[in-house]
Structure formats: structure tokens, C-alpha cells
Design an enzyme around this catalytic site. Structure first.
Site, PDB file in Angstrom:
ATOM      1  N   SER A   1      -9.315  21.754  30.841  1.00 30.26           N
ATOM      2  CA  SER A   1      -9.108  23.534  31.238  1.00 30.26           C
ATOM      3  C   SER A   1      -8.287  22.023  32.349  1.00 30.26           C
ATOM      4  CB  SER A   1     -10.124  23.547  33.281  1.00 30.26           C
ATOM      5  OG  SER A   1     -10.840  22.046  33.544  1.00 30.26           O
ATOM      6  N   LYS A   2      -7.545  22.410  33.523  1.00 31.65           N
ATOM      7  CA  LYS A   2      -6.220  22.410  34.016  1.00 31.65           C
ATOM      8  C   LYS A   2      -6.082  20.468  34.576  1.00 31.65           C
ATOM      9  CE  LYS A   2      -2.787  25.311  34.177  1.00 31.65           C
ATOM     10  NZ  LYS A   2      -2.629  26.485  34.499  1.00 31.65           N
TER      11      LYS A   2
END
Ligand code: GLU
Length: 485
Positions: free
Chosen positions: A256-257
Site C-alpha cells: 500500500s501507499k
């Protein structure tokens, strides 16, 4: 239907292409192409609340940039279109009604309030089958709807027994029917759910192999029940393990980010090359048989890909490894293509007197992604604070004192140079070293540190001076003498 291998990529248009989705697209494409098969792109946009403007273009652009070309889909068309689910609503209704007629689905009129009351305090709870035996007809449904009622179509799940299938990566997956709830197939707004329409499309589009993320692994028995209800042959399922990321403490979780750039666009904006990204992600969960080869063109991937090379253990996305791949791809870029990407960045950050073409050439073999040019050029765009200890070098026997002497000697010699290029400057410093019976390396060290102001530089003393131009080079040497005094 032909028995040609047919796969599809069926993204929901969310506005960006997660690297995990891109890998799914790639594997699906490679599976088809490795078998001389057909690859379809289908846009799954039936969740009207989640629509994002421009999102379809992001998908089309990404596939184009990566060379994942589809035989059928939006823009190119094909015999199984339309390929955008929101344009296929009548088809889904027709098939839902067939299921109702066959006793595998039913109209449900339960109100939102009633459905809400079935949920527990966490908002979780399945349907209790209230309308299962009501046998509402399509006329009843139309009337109920016209009166403002809530109407959905639900799948009638078998109450006893089990359903299983064999996934090509994970093996047998089985579910007990008692765990299944009568899921919605067509919603009150007339749109189908993913659970329903992807089955209809996969069947009608002749999909033989479904390649997708493993979040669907355990719901697939429900999908198998739909195939069975229609008496259709089930496709082969290939579920892919999640892509993971590692955080600074070494903890691994779904990519994820917080792990860094996770969309194809972000990576490209940072200066990663699509070919390098494709090459790297191809190896994230798949391993070629009988070869240790690491670099693959798309054609080589097509030749080598096979399902039995897929792994079910989660793959960890390693940015350092991607950088390494990318740097190798950048090194192989022809100069003109490399410059077309590097020069705009350098021209943006460098003052006019800097020879950006020369600087670009020095960085060509040193960067791992194009935006790294910004960091690597910090010593050019500003005069970095530095420690005089940098002048000390054992091999060349230099120290701040003898470097100062070299710089003082060289300053007038350099001031007299008209042709400010690497060869001329090199000859001047070399002649000076010879005349003073000094090691050329010692002279070069002094000048390189004075001009570059950091220990490691992408090029030697005279290359750097060519990059800086005469004025800035002389100014930096004067500054160095001052600091050394
Ligand atoms: N639209 C679904 C997704 O993006 C596709 C899943 C599938 O490939 O069946 O997750």
C-alpha cells in the site's frame, strides 16, 4: 464455443492502476499469449457509487504503455461486445430471469429497514431467506417497484452439501453450503453485482481461464454454483497471491501507499521505465522453468510463461530490486531517448551556465530512476557545505595542505584556458602535475573535491569543470582556497 485459451483482465475503474492489478493483467495476458490464445479487456463499472472520471483512460493508457495489448475490448471492439459492463445491463437481467425460471434465484422485496434489522451491531449479517418461497413474478416485481418498493434478485443457495473446485495455484477449495447466504445478483438500482455479472460475461465471452487476485479465492464456490445452475462448463481458476510490501521495521503487509509508490503512474512519474516495471513484476510470483534468466522482453515472457511457474506464497515488492532493474534498462537506452527524458529535468533544475548535456551523459550509468537526477545533481545546483577532511586521500597522499597548494598553482593556469572542454582541461592539469613531479591523481583529487564539494561525484575533476563551465569552476576553486586558508 471455440476451445482456444481465452483470458481476460476485468478491472474496476478506480482511477489508478495498482501494481498488483497490473501484475494480474500481465499474467492473464501472458497465459493467453503463451498458448496462442485470446486476451480480453472488460471494464467492470457496475458499482455506480465508486465511479471515477477518467479512470477508464488510466486503464487503457497503462495497458498501452506496458505493451499488454488486448484482442477484444473497449476501442478495439470484438464479437463479444460491448466490453463495458454498464452497457450490458439488459443481458444481465435476461440471465437473472432465466435463473428465476429455473428455480435458482428469486425476487426479494424486503425493505432496506428490514435488511438493516438483520445486521448485528457491527453491520454484519446475512439474509435470512424471507422471500425465498414467495415466488414473486416479474409482474409482481414491476408493480412493487412502481409502488416505490425495494426489489432485488437473489441467488437461491442450496441448503445442504458442499461445492468445491480446484484452483491452479492453491489447489482444492471447498465450501459448505450452510455457510452461504442468498446473495444479491441484481440490485434495486437495476445494476448487477460483481458476483453475478462477471459470471455471465466470462461465460458469454468464452473465457476459459480466470486469472485474478486471491481475494476471490473463497467466494469462487458461489460462482461455481451459478455455472452449475446454468449448466455451463466452469472455467479454470488461477488465483494469484497478494503483493506485499515491507515497511521500515521489516514488517510485511499488503502493498500500500505507506510502502512507497504503488501505482503504475506514480512509478512512471518517478522515472521508472514501463519495460523495467513489467520485467520486474513478471517475476513477482512467477518463476521461469529451466532458466535463471532475469531480463525478459515481452516476447520472451510470452514464450516462457506457464501456470506451473506461479507461486502461492505472497511476493514482496522490493523497491531496491526494481531500482536495479530500472538502472539496467536505463543504461541500455540509446543516448537520444535517454536525453529526451533526462534533459527536461536538468534544464528545469540547473542554471543556464551548466552544461546539462554533459551532466546528463555523466549520470546515464548512475541513476536508477529519472527523478533521482534531482538528488544526484544537488552538488551542481548549489555549493554544498563540506568538510575539509574530504581533501584527505590516502592513495593519492593528499591532505588539505597540499591540496591548497595545488589549487593555488592551478588557478592561474585554468584562468588562462580558452577552450573549456574536458580534453583541454585534462591536458592542463596533467602537464602541471608532470612539471611539479606530482602524481596526476593527487592533482585531480584536489580539483575534483574543490569543484564537486562531495566525496563521490559522477565524473572526474575535468569532466565536472566542463559541466560547471569556466566561471563557476573558477569561483569554486577560489572558494576552496579561501576555505583551506
Ligand atoms: N473487477 C474486479 C476487480 O477489479 C475483477 C475481479 C475479476 O477479475 O474477476 O477486482
Amino acid at each position: 464455443m471455440s476451445n482456444k485459451v481465452t483470458t481476460r483482465f476485468a478491472p474496476s475503474p478506480t482511477g489508478f492502476m495498482h501494481i498488483g492489478n497490473l501484475r494480474t493483467a500481465l499474467y492473464s495476458y501472458l497465459l493467453a499469449k503463451s498458448q496462442g490464445g485470446n486476451f480480453i479487456l472488460r471494464i467492470e463499472d457496475t458499482d455506480q457509487e465508486r465511479l471515477v472520471e477518467g479512470a477508464v483512460d488510466v486503464i487503457l493508457d497503462t495497458l498501452k504503455a506496458t505493451g499488454i495489448s488486448y484482442d477484444e475490448g473497449p476501442l478495439v471492439g470484438g464479437e463479444h461486445g460491448p466490453y463495458i459492463q454498464s452497457e450490458r445491463l439488459p443481458i444481465y437481467r435476461e440471465y437473472a430471469e432465466k435463473l428465476i425460471d429455473g428455480g435458482h434465484a428469486y425476487y426479494c422485496f424486503c425493505s432496506k429497514e428490514r435488511l438493516d434489522s438483520l445486521k448485528d451491531e457491527n453491520g454484519i449479517g446475512g439474509y435470512d431467506g424471507h422471500c425465498r418461497e414467495m415466488n414473486y413474478t416479474s409482474e409482481d416485481a414491476a408493480r412493487h417497484k412502481a409502488e416505490g418498493g425495494h426489489v432485488v434478485i437473489r441467488q437461491k443457495m442450496p441448503e445442504e452439501g458442499k461445492t468445491s473446485y480446484v484452483d491452479m495455484v492453491y489447489g482444492e477449495v471447498e465450501i459448505d453450503h450452510s455457510e452461504l447466504r442468498d446473495q444479491v445478483l441484481i440490485k434495486d438500482d437495476g445494476y448487477p453485482t460483481y458476483n453475478f455479472c462477471h459470471i455471465i460475461d466470462d461465460y458469454l465471452m468464452g473465457v476459459t481461464h480466470v486469472v485474478r487476485g486471491n481475494e476471490y479465492l473463497t467466494s469462487t464456490p458461489k460462482y461455481c454454483l451459478l455455472y452449475d445452475a446454468f449448466n455451463w462448463e466452469r472455467p479454470t481458476y488461477v488465483h494469484l497471491p497478494l503483493l506485499m510490501g515491507k515497511d521500515e521495521e521489516g514488517k510485511v503487509s499488503k502493498l500500500s501507499k505507506r510502502h512507497g509508490a504503488v501505482s503504475f503512474q506514480d512509478l512512471v512519474n518517478d522515472g521508472f521505465l514501463p519495460e523495467a516495471i513489467v520485467n520486474y513484476i513478471a517475476l513477482l510470483g512467477w518463476c521461469p522453468k529451466d532458466t535463471n534468466q532475469e531480463f525478459f522482453t515481452m516476447d520472451e515472457l510470452k514464450e516462457n510463461f506457464s501456470i506451473d511457474g506461479l507461486s502461492k506464497s505472497p511476493a514482496v515488492f522490493d523497491y531496491e530490486k526494481l531500482k536495479w532493474f530500472n538502472s539496467e534498462y536505463i543504461k541500455k537506452l540509446p543516448d537520444d531517448i535517454y536525453e529526451a527524458k533526462a534533459l527536461p529535468i536538468l534544464d528545469e533544475i540547473c542554471e543556464a551556465h551548466i552544461n546539462t548535456k554533459k551532466l546528463a551523459a555523466l549520470l546515464h550509468t548512475r541513476i536508477s530512476y529519472f527523478n533521482e537526477i534531482r538528488e544526484m545533481s544537488a552538488f551542481v545546483t548549489s555549493r554544498l557545505p563540506m568538510s575539509l577532511e574530504l581533501y584527505t586521500n590516502k592513495k593519492n597522499k593528499t591532505n588539505p595542505e597540499n591540496c591548497k597548494e595545488v589549487l593555488e598553482d592551478c588557478l592561474p593556469l585554468l584562468e588562462a584556458v580558452d577552450e573549456w572542454d574536458n580534453d583541454t582541461l585534462f591536458a592542463v592539469l596533467k602537464d602541471y602535475a608532470a612539471s611539479k613531479e606530482k602524481k596526476a591523481g593527487a592533482v585531480m583529487w584536489a580539483v575534483r573535491i574543490a569543484v564537486g564539494r562531495q566525496s563521490v561525484t559522477p565524473g572526474g575533476a575535468t569532466e565536472l569543470m566542463e559541466v560547471f563551465g569556466k566561471n563557476e569552476s573558477i569561483e569554486r576553486i577560489k572558494l576552496a582556497i579561501q576555505e583551506l586558508s
